[in-house]
Design an enzyme around this catalytic site. Structure first.
Site, PDB file in Angstrom:
ATOM      1  CG  PHE A   1      -2.282   6.238  13.484  1.00 23.67           C
ATOM      2  CD1 PHE A   1      -2.064   5.980  14.117  1.00 23.67           C
ATOM      3  CD2 PHE A   1      -2.204   7.568  12.763  1.00 23.67           C
ATOM      4  CE1 PHE A   1      -0.561   7.343  14.980  1.00 23.67           C
ATOM      5  CE2 PHE A   1      -1.310   7.597  13.393  1.00 23.67           C
ATOM      6  CZ  PHE A   1      -0.432   8.125  14.745  1.00 23.67           C
TER       7      PHE A   1
ATOM      8  CE  LYS B   1      -8.328  -2.697  13.596  1.00 24.57           C
ATOM      9  NZ  LYS B   1      -7.164  -2.700  13.219  1.00 24.57           N
TER      10      LYS B   1
ATOM     11  CG  ASP C   1      -7.093  -4.509   6.800  1.00 33.48           C
ATOM     12  OD1 ASP C   1      -6.047  -4.389   7.369  1.00 33.48           O
ATOM     13  OD2 ASP C   1      -7.638  -3.967   6.258  1.00 33.48           O
TER      14      ASP C   1
ATOM     15  CE  LYS D   1     -10.763   1.567  11.759  1.00 31.88           C
ATOM     16  NZ  LYS D   1     -10.160   1.764  10.290  1.00 31.88           N
TER      17      LYS D   1
ATOM     18  CG  ASN E   1      -0.127   0.172   2.878  1.00 30.18           C
ATOM     19  OD1 ASN E   1       0.174   0.828   2.400  1.00 30.18           O
ATOM     20  ND2 ASN E   1      -0.513  -1.512   3.211  1.00 30.18           N
TER      21      ASN E   1
ATOM     22  N   PRO F   1      -3.391 -11.139  10.890  1.00 28.47           N
ATOM     23  CG  PRO F   1      -0.964 -11.767  11.467  1.00 28.47           C
ATOM     24  CD  PRO F   1      -2.233 -11.769  10.693  1.00 28.47           C
ATOM     25  CG  ASP F   2      -6.003  -6.198  14.260  1.00 28.75           C
ATOM     26  OD1 ASP F   2      -5.166  -5.462  14.337  1.00 28.75           O
ATOM     27  OD2 ASP F   2      -6.918  -5.482  13.329  1.00 28.75           O
ATOM     28  CB  ILE F   3      -0.368  -5.839  14.581  1.00 24.35           C
ATOM     29  CG1 ILE F   3       0.584  -6.660  13.619  1.00 24.35           C
ATOM     30  CG2 ILE F   3       0.502  -5.520  15.748  1.00 24.35           C
ATOM     31  CD1 ILE F   3       0.837  -6.354  12.393  1.00 24.35           C
TER      32      ILE F   3
HETATM   33  N1  CTP Z   1      -3.540  -2.740  11.999  1.00 22.74           N
HETATM   34  C1  CTP Z   1      -3.010  -3.672  12.453  1.00 22.74           C
HETATM   35  N2  CTP Z   1      -3.234  -5.161  11.775  1.00 22.74           N
HETATM   36  C2  CTP Z   1      -3.372  -5.061  10.954  1.00 22.74           C
HETATM   37  C3  CTP Z   1      -4.350  -3.773  10.569  1.00 22.74           C
HETATM   38  C4  CTP Z   1      -4.604  -2.498  11.348  1.00 22.74           C
HETATM   39  O1  CTP Z   1      -2.254  -3.655  13.297  1.00 22.74           O
HETATM   40  N3  CTP Z   1      -3.867  -6.329  10.212  1.00 22.74           N
HETATM   41  C5  CTP Z   1      -3.727  -1.604  12.917  1.00 22.74           C
HETATM   42  C6  CTP Z   1      -2.685  -0.074  12.289  1.00 22.74           C
HETATM   43  O2  CTP Z   1      -2.090  -0.225  12.529  1.00 22.74           O
HETATM   44  C7  CTP Z   1      -3.609   0.847  13.086  1.00 22.74           C
HETATM   45  C8  CTP Z   1      -5.202   0.724  13.412  1.00 22.74           C
HETATM   46  O3  CTP Z   1      -4.838  -1.020  13.370  1.00 22.74           O
HETATM   47  O4  CTP Z   1      -3.291   1.431  14.203  1.00 22.74           O
HETATM   48  C9  CTP Z   1      -6.579   0.888  12.449  1.00 22.74           C
HETATM   49  O5  CTP Z   1      -6.268   0.601  11.473  1.00 22.74           O
HETATM   50  P1  CTP Z   1      -7.027   0.608   9.665  1.00 22.74           P
HETATM   51  O6  CTP Z   1      -6.086   0.163   8.588  1.00 22.74           O
HETATM   52  O7  CTP Z   1      -7.445   2.061  10.305  1.00 22.74           O
HETATM   53  O8  CTP Z   1      -8.128  -0.130   9.443  1.00 22.74           O
HETATM   54  P2  CTP Z   1      -8.553  -2.099  10.022  1.00 22.74           P
HETATM   55  O9  CTP Z   1      -8.303  -2.970  10.708  1.00 22.74           O
HETATM   56  O10 CTP Z   1      -7.530  -1.953   8.225  1.00 22.74           O
HETATM   57  O11 CTP Z   1     -10.468  -2.009   9.508  1.00 22.74           O
HETATM   58  P3  CTP Z   1     -10.932  -1.073   8.339  1.00 22.74           P
HETATM   59  O12 CTP Z   1     -10.127  -1.337   7.539  1.00 22.74           O
HETATM   60  O13 CTP Z   1     -12.334  -1.563   8.838  1.00 22.74           O
HETATM   61  O14 CTP Z   1     -11.002   0.184   8.071  1.00 22.74           O
END
Ligand code: CTP
Length: 408
Positions: free
Chosen positions: A329, A347, A281, A343, A213, A309-311
Site C-alpha cells: 500500500f 520496494k 518507520d 514506491k 499512528n 525493518p521494511d516488511i
Molecule cells: N511498509 C512495511 N514496513 C515498513 C514501512 C512500510 O512493510 N517499515 C509497507 C506498508 O505496509 C505499505 C508500504 O510499505 O504496504 C508503504 O508504506 P508507506 O507508509 O506508504 O511508505 P513508507 O515506506 O513509509 O515510505 P514514505 O514514508 O517515504 O512514504
C-alpha cells in the site's frame, strides 16, 4: 464457486445498472448461469445486446411476447432460477415489490417467484432515507428479501450519503453466502496461502509510552476476510486495533515492527502477501527499561530514532521464498500515483494500492477509500468505495492474476 447455479438478474433503471455487466462477468467466471430481465428504464442504461452477449442467453424485456410466453412462461422464468437478484433495486421497484404490483415483466416475475430474492438498492440519498423507502425495505426484509447495501459515498447526482449500490464483487460475495457457497466452498483461491499485515505498530519508548499512528486496520482486516472468502488459507498479522479477528483467518497479534516482521517471515512460504499495515518507520534507538522520569535539571529526554525493518521490501526480496504476488500500500498525501509508482520500484513489490490519506479524505479511520491500483502496466483509478469493496475487488483481482498466470 457458483458452478451451475442459476441466477436470474433483474436489471432496473438507474445509473448503477452499468455495474450489472461486470456482475454478469464475475458470476459467469465462477461458473454460474445467468439469465437477465431488463426493465424498460433499465434499457436506457444498458443495452439488451450487451447483456445478451455477456449472459450468452436471451434477454427478457417488456416486449416479452406471446411467442416468448409459449417458449418460457413468466412463471417458469421466475422459478427456473436458484436466486433472483435485482441490480440496481430502484425506489420504484422496491415500492412495487412491497405492494405486490405487477405491471411489467420484472415486477411480475418478482411477484410470481417462489425462489429467494436479493436486492442491491441504488438511489439518491433522500429517496433512500425517505420514510416510504425505509418502510418498504423493512417490510421486504421481514418477508425474507435479502438486501445488500447500499453504501455511502459520492453519487452520480452530486450528493453524498447512503444510496450508492455496492460494488459487483460485494454482490457476488453476498450471492455466494446466500447460496451457501461462501467460505466453505472451493473458491478461486483455494489451495493458495495468503498473508495480510494490518493496523498500526506500537514502538515502545519505555514500559508505558509508545510511538503509534492513526491506522484503524479496517482495510487490512477487510482484505484478509476477502481473501479467505475466496478460499485462500489466510494469516493476518496485525498491530493493536479495535477490530475483532476476522472469521476463518489465522490472526497473529503483534505490537512492534520487528515483531511484525518475525511473524511474517515465519509465515513463509506464501503465494500472496498483502502489506496493508501502517508500520512505524522509526523506533527509539534505545528503549528505556524503566519509565522515564521528569528530571528538572536535564529537561525533556531527547529521543534518538532508528529505522525499522521494511516488511514489504523484505518479503519482496526474500530469495527462494518470495511470495508469488506481493502487494503493498502507499499512503500518500500528494502526487499519489507518482509516489506510488516510485514506491513500487523501490520496494520491489508487484502491485501497489495507492491511497490518498490527506486529512480531508477521511481515509484514516474512515470506512471509505479512493485508491489507484499501480501495477507494472500503469495506474488504474478505482472509484471511491467502501473499504470492504476495495478489499473484495483486490481479492478478485488477485484471483484473476493467479488463474491467468498459473495452472491451479
Ligand atoms: N511498509 C512495511 N514496513 C515498513 C514501512 C512500510 O512493510 N517499515 C509497507 C506498508 O505496509 C505499505 C508500504 O510499505 O504496504 C508503504 O508504506 P508507506 O507508509 O506508504 O511508505 P513508507 O515506506 O513509509 O515510505 P514514505 O514514508 O517515504 O512514504
Amino acid at each position: 464457486m457458483l458452478r451451475d447455479k442459476r441466477i436470474l438478474l433483474i436489471v432496473a433503471g438507474g445509473i448503477a445498472a452499468f455495474k450489472s455487466l461486470q456482475l454478469v462477468r464475475l458470476l459467469r467466471g465462477r461458473g454460474a448461469r445467468v439469465r437477465a430481465v431488463l426493465t424498460k428504464s433499465g434499457a436506457e442504461f444498458v443495452t439488451p445486446l450487451s447483456l445478451q452477449a455477456l449472459t450468452e442467453d436471451k434477454v427478457y424485456g417488456d416486449l416479452f411476447s406471446l411467442t416468448d410466453e409459449s417458449e418460457m412462461g413468466h412463471i417458469q422464468l421466475s422459478r427456473d432460477a436458484d436466486l433472483l437478484v435485482v441490480v440496481p433495486a430502484t425506489a420504484n421497484l422496491l415500492a412495487k415489490m412491497r405492494a405486490g404490483i405487477a405491471d411489467d415483466l420484472a415486477s411480475t416475475v418478482l411477484l410470481a417467484t417462489d425462489k429467494p430474492v436479493m436486492v442491491a438498492p441504488a438511489m439518491n440519498v433522500r429517496m433512500w432515507l425517505h420514510p416510504a423507502t425505509v418502510e418498504n425495505v423493512a417490510v421486504l426484509r421481514e418477508r425474507g428479501v435479502m438486501v445488500t447495501g447500499p453504501t455511502e459515498g459520492d453519487m452520480a447526482c452530486g450528493e453524498f450519503g447512503p444510496g450508492r449500490m455496492v460494488e459487483p464483487e460485494e454482490i457476488v460475495a453476498a450471492i455466494e453466502r446466500a447460496l451457501g457457497e461462501g467460505e466453505t466452498a472451493a473458491g478461486p483461491l483455494s489451495g493458495r496461502s495468503a498473508l495480510v499485515t494490518s493496523g498500526p505498530t506500537f514502538e515502545a519508548i519505555d514500559p508505558v509510552r509508545y510511538i503509534a499512528n492513526r491506522s484503524s486496520g479496517k482495510q487490512g482486516h477487510a482484505i484478509a476476510t476477502a481473501l479467505a472468502r475466496l478460499g485462500a488459507t489466510t494469516t493476518l498479522v496485525t498491530g493493536p486495533t479495535r477490530l475483532a479477528d476476522p472469521a476463518d483467518v489465522r490472526t497473529v497479534h503483534i505490537e512492534s515492527a520487528r515483531e511484525m516482521l518475525e511473524a511474517c517471515t515465519n509465515a513463509l512460504p506464501l503465494d500472496i502477501a498483502v502489506c496493508a499495515a501502517a508500520v512505524s518507520d522509526w523506533r527509539v534507538a534505545r528503549e528505556a527499561g524503566q519509565k522515564l522520569k521528569k528530571d528538572g535539571n536535564a529537561g525533556p529526554p531527547a529521543l534518538e530514532l532508528t529505522e525499522n525493518p521494511d516488511i514489504l521490501a523484505t518479503l519482496s526480496a526474500a530469495s527462494g521464498t518470495r511470495p508469488g504476488l506481493v502487494v503493498g500500500f502507499a499512503a500518500e498525501t500528494e502526487t499519489v500515483v507518482e509516489h506510488a509508482t516510485a514506491k513500487r520500484l523501490r520496494k520491489g513489490c508487484d502491485w501497489i494500492v495507492a491511497n490518498d490519506v490527506s486529512p480531508e479524505t477521511g481515509t484514516f479511520g474512515g470506512d471509505e477509500n479512493t485508491v489507484h491500483l499501480v501495477t507494472e502496466t500503469g495506474a488504474e483509478p478505482w472509484p471511491k468505495m467502501g473499504k470492504d469493496a476495495v478489499a473484495a475487488r483486490l481479492a478478485e483481482r488477485i484471483a484473476v492474476h493467479f488463474s491467468s498466470n498459473f495452472a491451479a
